[in-house]
Design a protein around this motif. Structure first.
Motif, PDB file in Angstrom:
ATOM      1  N   LEU A 135     -15.922   0.398  17.257  1.00 21.46           N
ATOM      2  CA  LEU A 135     -14.913   1.276  16.662  1.00 21.46           C
ATOM      3  C   LEU A 135     -15.523   2.652  16.416  1.00 21.46           C
ATOM      4  O   LEU A 135     -16.590   2.757  15.800  1.00 21.46           O
ATOM      5  N   PRO A 136     -14.893   3.706  16.896  1.00 27.84           N
ATOM      6  CA  PRO A 136     -15.455   5.057  16.702  1.00 27.84           C
ATOM      7  C   PRO A 136     -15.629   5.383  15.224  1.00 27.84           C
ATOM      8  O   PRO A 136     -14.839   4.968  14.372  1.00 27.84           O
ATOM      9  N   GLU A 137     -16.661   6.144  14.934  1.00 24.52           N
ATOM     10  CA  GLU A 137     -16.961   6.505  13.552  1.00 24.52           C
ATOM     11  C   GLU A 137     -15.800   7.259  12.907  1.00 24.52           C
ATOM     12  O   GLU A 137     -15.484   7.050  11.733  1.00 24.52           O
ATOM     13  N   ALA A 138     -15.150   8.111  13.670  1.00 26.72           N
ATOM     14  CA  ALA A 138     -14.016   8.864  13.120  1.00 26.72           C
ATOM     15  C   ALA A 138     -12.897   7.930  12.688  1.00 26.72           C
ATOM     16  O   ALA A 138     -12.236   8.157  11.666  1.00 26.72           O
ATOM     17  N   GLU A 139     -12.676   6.859  13.442  1.00 26.73           N
ATOM     18  CA  GLU A 139     -11.640   5.899  13.083  1.00 26.73           C
ATOM     19  C   GLU A 139     -12.056   5.091  11.858  1.00 26.73           C
ATOM     20  O   GLU A 139     -11.224   4.762  10.999  1.00 26.73           O
ATOM     21  N   ARG A 140     -13.333   4.765  11.760  1.00 24.21           N
ATOM     22  CA  ARG A 140     -13.827   4.061  10.576  1.00 24.21           C
ATOM     23  C   ARG A 140     -13.608   4.903   9.316  1.00 24.21           C
ATOM     24  O   ARG A 140     -13.115   4.400   8.298  1.00 24.21           O
ATOM     25  N   VAL A 141     -13.930   6.183   9.385  1.00 18.57           N
ATOM     26  CA  VAL A 141     -13.748   7.077   8.242  1.00 18.57           C
ATOM     27  C   VAL A 141     -12.262   7.209   7.904  1.00 18.57           C
ATOM     28  O   VAL A 141     -11.866   7.189   6.729  1.00 18.57           O
ATOM     29  N   ARG A 142     -11.427   7.329   8.930  1.00 18.44           N
ATOM     30  CA  ARG A 142      -9.988   7.448   8.697  1.00 18.44           C
ATOM     31  C   ARG A 142      -9.437   6.205   8.017  1.00 18.44           C
ATOM     32  O   ARG A 142      -8.605   6.278   7.106  1.00 18.44           O
ATOM     33  N   LEU A 143      -9.929   5.035   8.439  1.00 18.30           N
ATOM     34  CA  LEU A 143      -9.470   3.769   7.871  1.00 18.30           C
ATOM     35  C   LEU A 143      -9.791   3.700   6.379  1.00 18.30           C
ATOM     36  O   LEU A 143      -8.944   3.310   5.561  1.00 18.30           O
ATOM     37  N   GLY A 144     -11.009   4.083   6.007  1.00 16.36           N
ATOM     38  CA  GLY A 144     -11.381   4.068   4.599  1.00 16.36           C
ATOM     39  C   GLY A 144     -10.551   5.039   3.773  1.00 16.36           C
ATOM     40  O   GLY A 144     -10.133   4.719   2.653  1.00 16.36           O
ATOM     41  N   ALA A 145     -10.288   6.219   4.331  1.00 16.37           N
ATOM     42  CA  ALA A 145      -9.474   7.208   3.615  1.00 16.37           C
ATOM     43  C   ALA A 145      -8.039   6.723   3.437  1.00 16.37           C
ATOM     44  O   ALA A 145      -7.415   6.944   2.385  1.00 16.37           O
ATOM     45  N   ALA A 146      -7.506   6.051   4.454  1.00 20.47           N
ATOM     46  CA  ALA A 146      -6.136   5.541   4.368  1.00 20.47           C
ATOM     47  C   ALA A 146      -6.034   4.444   3.307  1.00 20.47           C
ATOM     48  O   ALA A 146      -5.042   4.380   2.549  1.00 20.47           O
ATOM     49  N   ALA A 147      -7.036   3.554   3.247  1.00 13.85           N
ATOM     50  CA  ALA A 147      -7.027   2.506   2.233  1.00 13.85           C
ATOM     51  C   ALA A 147      -7.066   3.117   0.828  1.00 13.85           C
ATOM     52  O   ALA A 147      -6.339   2.689  -0.068  1.00 13.85           O
ATOM     53  N   ARG A 148      -7.914   4.114   0.657  1.00 16.89           N
ATOM     54  CA  ARG A 148      -8.008   4.764  -0.658  1.00 16.89           C
ATOM     55  C   ARG A 148      -6.680   5.412  -1.038  1.00 16.89           C
ATOM     56  O   ARG A 148      -6.216   5.284  -2.176  1.00 16.89           O
ATOM     57  N   GLN A 149      -6.052   6.101  -0.104  1.00 14.89           N
ATOM     58  CA  GLN A 149      -4.780   6.754  -0.390  1.00 14.89           C
ATOM     59  C   GLN A 149      -3.724   5.732  -0.794  1.00 14.89           C
ATOM     60  O   GLN A 149      -2.970   5.941  -1.755  1.00 14.89           O
ATOM     61  N   ALA A 150      -3.677   4.594  -0.089  1.00 14.59           N
ATOM     62  CA  ALA A 150      -2.683   3.566  -0.405  1.00 14.59           C
ATOM     63  C   ALA A 150      -2.936   2.951  -1.770  1.00 14.59           C
ATOM     64  O   ALA A 150      -2.006   2.708  -2.547  1.00 14.59           O
ATOM     65  N   VAL A 151      -4.202   2.701  -2.095  1.00 14.28           N
ATOM     66  CA  VAL A 151      -4.534   2.092  -3.384  1.00 14.28           C
ATOM     67  C   VAL A 151      -4.211   3.047  -4.526  1.00 14.28           C
ATOM     68  O   VAL A 151      -3.605   2.649  -5.534  1.00 14.28           O
ATOM     69  N   LEU A 152      -4.583   4.302  -4.399  1.00 18.70           N
ATOM     70  CA  LEU A 152      -4.308   5.258  -5.467  1.00 18.70           C
ATOM     71  C   LEU A 152      -2.815   5.472  -5.669  1.00 18.70           C
ATOM     72  O   LEU A 152      -2.361   5.702  -6.798  1.00 18.70           O
ATOM     73  N   ALA A 153      -2.058   5.367  -4.590  1.00 17.33           N
ATOM     74  CA  ALA A 153      -0.618   5.620  -4.691  1.00 17.33           C
ATOM     75  C   ALA A 153       0.136   4.454  -5.327  1.00 17.33           C
ATOM     76  O   ALA A 153       1.153   4.668  -6.001  1.00 17.33           O
ATOM     77  N   ARG A 154      -0.375   3.217  -5.156  1.00 17.05           N
ATOM     78  CA  ARG A 154       0.415   2.059  -5.579  1.00 17.05           C
ATOM     79  C   ARG A 154      -0.318   1.041  -6.443  1.00 17.05           C
ATOM     80  O   ARG A 154       0.340   0.186  -7.054  1.00 17.05           O
ATOM     81  N   HIS A 155      -1.639   1.110  -6.514  1.00 18.38           N
ATOM     82  CA  HIS A 155      -2.363   0.020  -7.161  1.00 18.38           C
ATOM     83  C   HIS A 155      -3.402   0.487  -8.180  1.00 18.38           C
ATOM     84  O   HIS A 155      -4.277  -0.283  -8.565  1.00 18.38           O
ATOM     85  N   ALA A 156      -3.304   1.726  -8.613  1.00 13.70           N
ATOM     86  CA  ALA A 156      -4.184   2.204  -9.677  1.00 13.70           C
ATOM     87  C   ALA A 156      -3.801   1.541 -11.000  1.00 13.70           C
ATOM     88  O   ALA A 156      -2.647   1.170 -11.225  1.00 13.70           O
ATOM     89  N   ALA A 157      -4.775   1.403 -11.886  1.00 11.35           N
ATOM     90  CA  ALA A 157      -4.522   0.745 -13.164  1.00 11.35           C
ATOM     91  C   ALA A 157      -3.438   1.455 -13.975  1.00 11.35           C
ATOM     92  O   ALA A 157      -2.668   0.806 -14.693  1.00 11.35           O
ATOM     93  N   GLU A 158      -3.380   2.763 -13.885  1.00 12.62           N
ATOM     94  CA  GLU A 158      -2.349   3.506 -14.623  1.00 12.62           C
ATOM     95  C   GLU A 158      -0.944   3.124 -14.163  1.00 12.62           C
ATOM     96  O   GLU A 158      -0.019   3.035 -14.981  1.00 12.62           O
ATOM     97  N   ILE A 159      -0.790   2.879 -12.874  1.00 11.16           N
ATOM     98  CA  ILE A 159       0.507   2.449 -12.341  1.00 11.16           C
ATOM     99  C   ILE A 159       0.835   1.048 -12.835  1.00 11.16           C
ATOM    100  O   ILE A 159       1.949   0.759 -13.271  1.00 11.16           O
ATOM    101  N   ARG A 160      -0.170   0.167 -12.790  1.00 11.51           N
ATOM    102  CA  ARG A 160       0.074  -1.205 -13.224  1.00 11.51           C
ATOM    103  C   ARG A 160       0.357  -1.261 -14.722  1.00 11.51           C
ATOM    104  O   ARG A 160       1.181  -2.070 -15.178  1.00 11.51           O
ATOM    105  N   ALA A 161      -0.300  -0.412 -15.512  1.00  6.68           N
ATOM    106  CA  ALA A 161      -0.042  -0.391 -16.953  1.00  6.68           C
ATOM    107  C   ALA A 161       1.388   0.046 -17.250  1.00  6.68           C
ATOM    108  O   ALA A 161       2.026  -0.480 -18.165  1.00  6.68           O
ATOM    109  N   ALA A 162       1.888   0.994 -16.475  1.00  6.39           N
ATOM    110  CA  ALA A 162       3.285   1.414 -16.648  1.00  6.39           C
ATOM    111  C   ALA A 162       4.235   0.276 -16.287  1.00  6.39           C
ATOM    112  O   ALA A 162       5.264   0.074 -16.946  1.00  6.39           O
ATOM    113  N   GLU A 163       3.875  -0.494 -15.255  1.00  6.02           N
ATOM    114  CA  GLU A 163       4.693  -1.654 -14.886  1.00  6.02           C
ATOM    115  C   GLU A 163       4.671  -2.698 -15.995  1.00  6.02           C
ATOM    116  O   GLU A 163       5.712  -3.289 -16.330  1.00  6.02           O
TER     117      GLU A 163
END
Length: 402
Positions: free
Chosen positions: A318-346
């Motif tokens: 897997l190209p290094e650029a794709e590996r970096v993109r994958l990690g950034a995408a996971a972080r963006q998804a987690v911060l948008a929907r699964h941060a503790a502040e979001i869960r506390a509001a729920e």
């Protein structure tokens, strides 16, 4: 603005993360909940295993107290009675007896938080659940579940939960963030040993390690049997405290998520490790299960190889650029929907909803509006108080992760 809530939580552990994921789940959630202006008291059974491995004996985001036995709960009777909401968690020692007391004492919203839902339901079906009795489910105003999807309807229709709501694990995004660290491992795994996860760990990490002696792997977590034949390029770490997790993920090119069989069967059961590693920006490799695409999108946020060949292709090709993109995408998804502040509001929304429902049930009376019948409402909870032994058995997914 709504008034702050007084919350009491009786959970497996807040003080020790050794061999369980309950502690890290509660820490992230309750820290964020307290950050919303609420008052939190956490009550933990004082058991030798956790007493010997406490890594947060004095939390600064909530009040914390240990109790030695069921009689010791009497010291907290008033706090439970006066709280706006009380939560009893899964795998609490003598949890049925603890739940009976909470249902009898609490005047606010009574909730059960199941961080092990598929395991709980299996135990209920078998008639041997040590921490929750079927008769109690309808008496709780709210059933908060680590598992979402169809399981929520099953809880309501089969077991009589007045309201079953998903409350997934979450991550403290201040503690889990990208860090500049030397890369030590091509693929890592963080989790307590579990027999039903071991075949997947074998297929997606151990066998690739055998076939690629030039690559570096790591497995961190306790309770692995001595007879496991670890390849020489697999580093074994017996225990990593939560504060060491971000560095562990930062030192990994990829990290692996392995889901327990009960969780795969139920679907919609994300591990806290997905959120922790994702928040750190570490690219994720995982087994696949129903509902994963509602958490992290396969191919965009996470990779789901099915065999050793596919894992090695990822690690080598897997190209290094794709590996970096994958990690950034996971972080963006987690911060948008699964941060503790979001869960506390729920959680806050669920507890306020539960308070409204509790008032309705009182007005409706037994048999109406989902109100439990005689013998199961709080004032009628009497009789047998279970005498379960120490909760040192394996607990599942969020609960079984170290």
């Amino acid at each position: 603005m709504s008034a702050p809530l007084r919350l009491v939580v009786l959970g497996l552990s807040l003080s020790s993360s050794w061999g369980n994921g309950h502690a890290t789940t509660y820490r992230a959630l309750l820290k964020a909940f307290a950050g919303r202006g609420h008052d939190v008291l956490f009550l933990e059974r004082d058991v030798p295993w956790y007493a010997d491995h406490r890594d947060l004996p004095n939390p600064d985001f909530c009040r914390f107290a240990l109790y030695a036995d069921l009689a010791g709960l009497e010291a907290h009777h008033a706090a439970i009675a006066e709280a706006d909401a009380v939560i009893v968690g899964s795998y609490v020692p003598e949890g049925v007896a603890v739940g009976d007391r909470v249902l009898a004492w609490a005047r606010g919203t009574r909730a059960f938080y199941d961080i092990d839902t598929p395991v709980t339901l299996g135990a209920l079906d078998a008639g041997d659940c040590a921490y929750l009795a079927p008769r109690q489910i309808g008496a709780y105003d709210l059933y908060l579940s680590f598992t979402g999807g169809p399981t929520l309807r099953r809880l309501e229709r089969r077991y009589g939960a007045p309201a079953a709501r998903a409350l997934y694990c979450a991550v403290d995004v201040q503690a889990y963030a990208p860090r500049a660290r030397p890369v030590l491992y091509d693929l890592s795994y963080l989790g307590t040993y579990s027999p039903d996860r071991q075949p997947t760990l074998e297929r997606l990490l151990i066998e690739p390690a055998r076939r690629a002696p030039d690559l570096h792997f790591a497995v961190a977590g306790p309770q692995y049997p001595a007879e496991i034949d670890w390849p020489g390029n697999v580093a074994r770490i017996e225990h990593l405290p939560p504060q060491a997790h971000p560095d562990f993920f930062a030192g990994s090119r990829y990290t692996l998520n392995v889901t327990r069989a009960d969780m795969i069967a139920a679907g919609f059961s994300p591990s806290v490790r997905l959120f922790e590693a994702g928040a750190c920006g570490t690219p994720l490799i995982s087994d696949s299960w129903a509902g994963l695409d509602t958490i992290l999108a396969p191919g965009r946020d996470i990779l789901c190889p099915t065999n050793s060949d596919e894992v090695l292709a990822i690690l080598r090709d897997l190209p290094e650029a794709e590996r970096v993109r994958l990690g950034a995408a996971a972080r963006q998804a987690v911060l948008a929907r699964h941060a503790a502040e979001i869960r506390a509001a729920e959680l806050e929304a669920c507890l306020r909803e539960g308070a409204t429902r509790r008032r309705s049930r009182r007005v409706a009376g037994p048999g109406e509006w989902g109100a439990p019948g005689p013998g199961s409402e709080a004032g009628d909870v009497v009789g047998v108080l279970a005498t379960g032994g120490p909760i040192l058995a394996e607990v599942s997914e969020c609960g079984s992760e170290q």
